[in-house]
Design an enzyme around this catalytic site. Structure first.
Site: not given
Lengths: 671, 671
Positions: A32, A266, A415, A477
């Site tokens: 890149h 890129h 999280e 869950h």
């Protein structure tokens, strides 16, 4: 900011970065070039005018941390490391992206001196930097004394639009603003280009305003204006209360006459023709490749002397600190080495069967709290579930805005950022971070668990509510495939203890394990505490699997293997089988990975090849168990989702009863 | 907004929701009373004054969609569904969170009429709603005609602070603002409470300002002020260009004298004493539990007549549309049923070996483009990697701000939102969404893949760059454990095709598969196209595994099992073994899950139990393979991370060569 002067030598130096990067990518025929060419100017300003570092000692504890969050621009970092005098020879830049080189495609922690973290997966470096900044502020609060600022550094990063689009960065940014991390300074390489084309295809939000809303200090500059960049970094340093985002408008592939500002620059080499044209446009000699003007090199290499001097000054200051605060200094040095203080293991609690059943999450909470005072390096928290995951260290305070001495962290319902920040804390050094949530939500932070493993970082992932034993919350869950998923990560260690004492043993193993992360899988529900006057010591957990009940000299007719909450149920099944005259061995197997690392002799002792009737019992995906039960074995597991009902009902309905285990065992035995 | 009048009957009705919810949680001794009690008022306003729905037909295609993103407040939704007349008996509310009830702990799609998506894992409902809104705007653009607005509905959600902290919601919100989804209206239940305590512990950003920055229309109200809520929803409806966030200040556990506004009311029953006190405070009779005042029920049940009338009006309008645009109407109906148009399979390309090697990502791109015109329901895109994942449908336009007729989506670097939005598009109906990124980044969107599986949604996950064959990008970009992770999800189907024609076959299988998601694992690197005049048809892929090379009547001495890019390497190894006189069977096993679903006879035919010498070859974690190779078999896989170097070098260094396969095979055979 008129006190910063830039001139022709600076331009030459910046072009050196650009051309080294473009050459590296061209030679590798892969990589890149766009980011290094576009961000070279501001990176140059940061590295030569601000960054506190010593190329001769990349581990100097009080160095500024620099993170290239947009890791695909790795040649920018490799160029800077080589040019400023790190132990990264030019030859290695020529071997960019080749087998065994020090210059892998994305910066990898541990491979290259000066690379502070492994980046590439977008958003991760952004979060890591915040973890480093938290670590710095916490250690400063704990160790600094009036007149002795032994911990006092900035954390910088270059971040890209891709980083800022990723949710993990949004989560981390919100928390960084909340915590008022004023020593965090991020340069946003705002080049308006993503892989599919202009960022206007999908990313038109007002980034500055968003970061204002998070409580950041934001500035907008032209990324090629050296004085503006210097001024903005200085203003960011002066801002003590808010983390800083410097939105720097840049041109991807700067200098390339036909590709600058375009998506194709890129992630692909410029191509020989365009590389030639670029060199011409920047007044660069077409040959040789990897050309470094002598004046530019001298200019960059000033970092060596400067770094040596700064570190020497710091070391002198540290000596003064050590003279006055010997205990503090000793603890600092021990913690930076990652050592544990003597005697901590004696604090780990022992649980007695007569005390009644204990959920392993509770046992874990007790173990953590018992050792917390002895191991001040333990710092951590939960993604808004501490009361459930039992991970709050009592009387240890919390890290809060402007007040960083506490050891508990409130990560919020974030999280992914929690994992990324914890990785950054571990990378910084001085801390043993832990983080926690329900096992099901390990899915939300999977990329960070993987990176902790890849980087061999000592991060503890405390996952509770580890099965359908969650009960009423239901299938959303109740983890099923999460254990298999975590176990399949290389260099990961997963421990699912069978009772309170195995949980205590797990803490010992986890804290001693320095070469990678450890994940705990702990129950919500209470489990009997096994009577260790009858059963072998829970410390056998360190071997991953051990014989819990044996057959008194007889060759086992069957081996039952269980983990976690299924061990006590399996013990009941074994009693029943024994009553039926079947020589039954029960193996507790809290950690497949620890077991796999044992010598073959031990493994064959626990699971003798001759005993082919084997039944594994785990309330989770069966994936992975056939390795241990073999062709003639069977697995009682879950290749379906769970269900909402009280835990004992779900366990019974889905087959985790002594009766069902006995029935499977008898079937295996052909009875 | 004086045209909305609210009075005592409204308060009574709102308290009915509150008390049903509190009673349900109390009876179950488990659940979350705080949100339903706090958000009842605004939910009531939305459901009785705005929501376009017909309780008698929860599948009416042009109904407004309502998502309870904060799924832990499920009793709010169950109460509303029962009260407004859906087929959810009061008895089921009394069985909240019990085995086999219609009222699981979190709302589950498919279990309860009127539940539009499974929620609970935070942030997911937020993203699903955006997918529904995208689907609505796209279908409106494709199907509506002047004077015939057959697709014209709102998408509403109630979202919580937890939702807004999650990165997936940030990603989705940024994209929704970009796309100018004016018909999206979210109510933010801003109750200032999270599980660990006040949201001020970790969440102090300016939410309204953040959403302004995303390009949303934001309003702030008191969530208990019915007229304010009505006014804000009306204003949000009037806003055509921007999605709306209504920040509604509420009190968690509203009405509970001692627990309102406290963290403990979030996730625990009120307790009998407090429930009694709450009923007293709200002027509610203490008995019976689940009391519904007759006037309140009558008030809610007006929804039945109103819904019937609105759907009848829509159906009459649709008849008018069908009369004028018969083809369009027929396509609409077929698409809403999820049917595929006839003849599409004939468009799937056939690849010839003489055309040269083809990367399976390229073959996939060709297959997709070949069928795109025939299957207009296919709408999808990539997380900023379309040029690499080959998922752009040429000449099909793109969904953009205010212009939704295109079929390509630019998700930006937002994998998690991409998954969540795709799930929402599938749930809406009328579309077969696909989404794509590199296989390694499936980790970033894992929770959404799981939910697609749990909800049995037809979403195609196109993952490319599926192994160390990625090459130079190195270990951060080389998947190892991702295949095992995806395969371990219940109800998931993973397909890793061996060549271009297996890829074409995979598209056929994936589009025919209606009961769950399918994930493709495709190569970056070119693979030989197997000559199907020699080998059996690639359509055998539908059986998951098939014999590619057999032993001409002899019992196989060894079976080599391979997937994806390892198949052609394994074929070479088999030739060499054959030359050494070893009867070698080669099995191509593109999908373990499809194979596991075959009749036992077929499975035993492909892998006869008597042939115990089996060797699996896959450039990924060995986890899961012992099930197929058995105790006497072996696996050539990767229980380590990859490395940065050209693909062929990495493959060779890590053992994926014919020579190494032969060596392992000979060792297995004891030669």
């Amino acid at each position: 900011m008129s006190d910063f002067k830039f001139g022709a030598l600076d331009e030459l130096s910046i072009n050196t970065i650009r051309m080294l990067s473009a050459d590296g990518v061209q030679k590798a025929k892969s990589g890149h070039p766009g980011l290094p060419m576009g961000a070279a100017a501001m990176a140059y300003v940061l590295w030569t005018r601000f960054l506190k570092h010593n190329p001769a000692d990349p581990k100097w504890p009080d160095r500024d941390r620099f993170v290239l969050s947009a890791g695909h621009g790795s040649m920018l970092l490799y160029s800077l490391l080589h040019l400023t005098g790190y132990d990264l020879p030019l030859e290695e830049l020529k071997r960019f992206r080749q087998w065994g080189s020090m210059t892998p495609g994305h910066p990898e922690y541990g491979f290259v001196p000066g690379v502070e973290t492994t980046t590439g997966p977008l958003g991760q470096g952004f979060g890591n930097g915040i973890g480093m900044a938290v670590a710095e502020r916490h250690l400063a609060a704990v160790f600094n004394r009036p007149g002795h600022e032994v911990v006092d550094h900035f954390t910088y990063a270059i971040v890209s639009d891709g980083d800022l689009m990723e949710g993990v960065a949004s989560e981390a940014a919100s928390l960084a603003g909340h915590l008022k991390l004023g020593k965090l300074i991020y340069l946003y390489d705002d080049n308006h280009i993503s892989i599919e084309g202009s960022t206007s295809l999908a990313f038109t939000e007002d980034v500055g305003k968003r970061f204002d809303a998070y409580g950041w200090h934001t500035q907008h500059i032209d990324g090629n204006d050296l004085e503006a960049a210097a001024g903005a970094i200085r203003a960011a340093q002066a801002e003590k209360e808010r983390p800083s985002l410097i939105v720097a408008r840049t041109q991807i592939g700067y200098g390339s006459p036909n590709k600058q500002g375009k998506a194709e620059v890129h992630g692909e080499p410029l191509g020989e023709e365009e590389l030639k044209a670029t060199k011409q446009a920047l007044g660069w000699p077409p040959e040789p490749m990897f050309y470094i003007p002598k004046e530019a090199l001298q200019n960059f290499r000033k970092a060596v002397e400067k770094g040596k001097k700064r570190q020497a000054e710091w070391e002198a200051a540290f000596k003064g600190y050590a003279a006055e605060y010997a205990d503090r200094a000793a603890e600092w040095e021990s913690r930076m080495k990652g050592d544990l203080p003597g005697g901590w293991e004696a604090e780990v609690p022992v649980f007695k069967p007569e005390g009644g059943a204990v959920a392993t999450r509770d046992a874990s909470g007790k173990a953590l709290n018992a050792i917390a005072a002895k191991i001040p390096a333990l710092v951590g928290g939960s993604a808004d579930l501490a009361p459930s995951t039992k991970t709050f260290m009592k009387d240890m305070g919390a890290v809060g805005p402007g007040d960083y001495a506490g050891r508990n962290l409130h990560f919020g319902v974030r999280e992914h950022a929690m994992g990324s920040i914890s990785n950054g804390m571990a990378l910084h050094g001085g801390l043993i971070p832990y983080c926690s949530t329900f096992l099901i939500f390990s899915d939300y932070m999977k990329p960070t668990v993987r990176l902790a493993s890849l980087m061999h970082q000592r991060v503890l992932f405390i996952y509770t509510h580890d099965s359908i034993g969650v009960g009423e919350d239901g299938p959303t869950h109740q983890p099923i495939e999460q254990l298999a998923g975590l176990r399949s990560i290389p260099n990961m260690t997963v421990i699912r203890p069978a009772d309170a004492n195995e949980t205590a043993a797990a803490w010992k193993v986890a804290l001693r394990h320095r070469s990678g992360p450890v994940a705990f899988a702990l129950t919500r529900q209470k489990l009997p505490v096994l009577d260790r006057s009858i059963y072998p010591s829970a410390d056998n957990l360190e071997k991953g699997a051990y014989i819990l009940v044996d057959t008194e000299g007889k060759e086992p007719g069957i081996i039952l293997i269980a983990t976690g909450s299924e061990v006590s149920v399996t013990l009941k099944a074994a009693e029943s089988l024994k009553e039926q005259g079947i020589a039954t061995r029960v193996v507790s197997m809290p950690s497949c990975e620890l077991f796999d690392r044992q010598p073959e002799d031990y493994r064959r002792e626990v699971l003798p090849p001759a005993v082919t009737k084997r039944l594994a019992v785990e309330a989770a995906s069966t994936m992975g168990w056939h390795k241990y039960v073999g062709s003639e074995g069977d697995v009682i597991g879950l290749d379906r989702f769970g269900a909402s009902a009280p835990a004992e009902v779900v366990m019974e309905q889905l087959g985790f009863t002594p009766e069902n285990i006995v029935a499977h065992a008898l079937k295996l035995l052909g009875r």
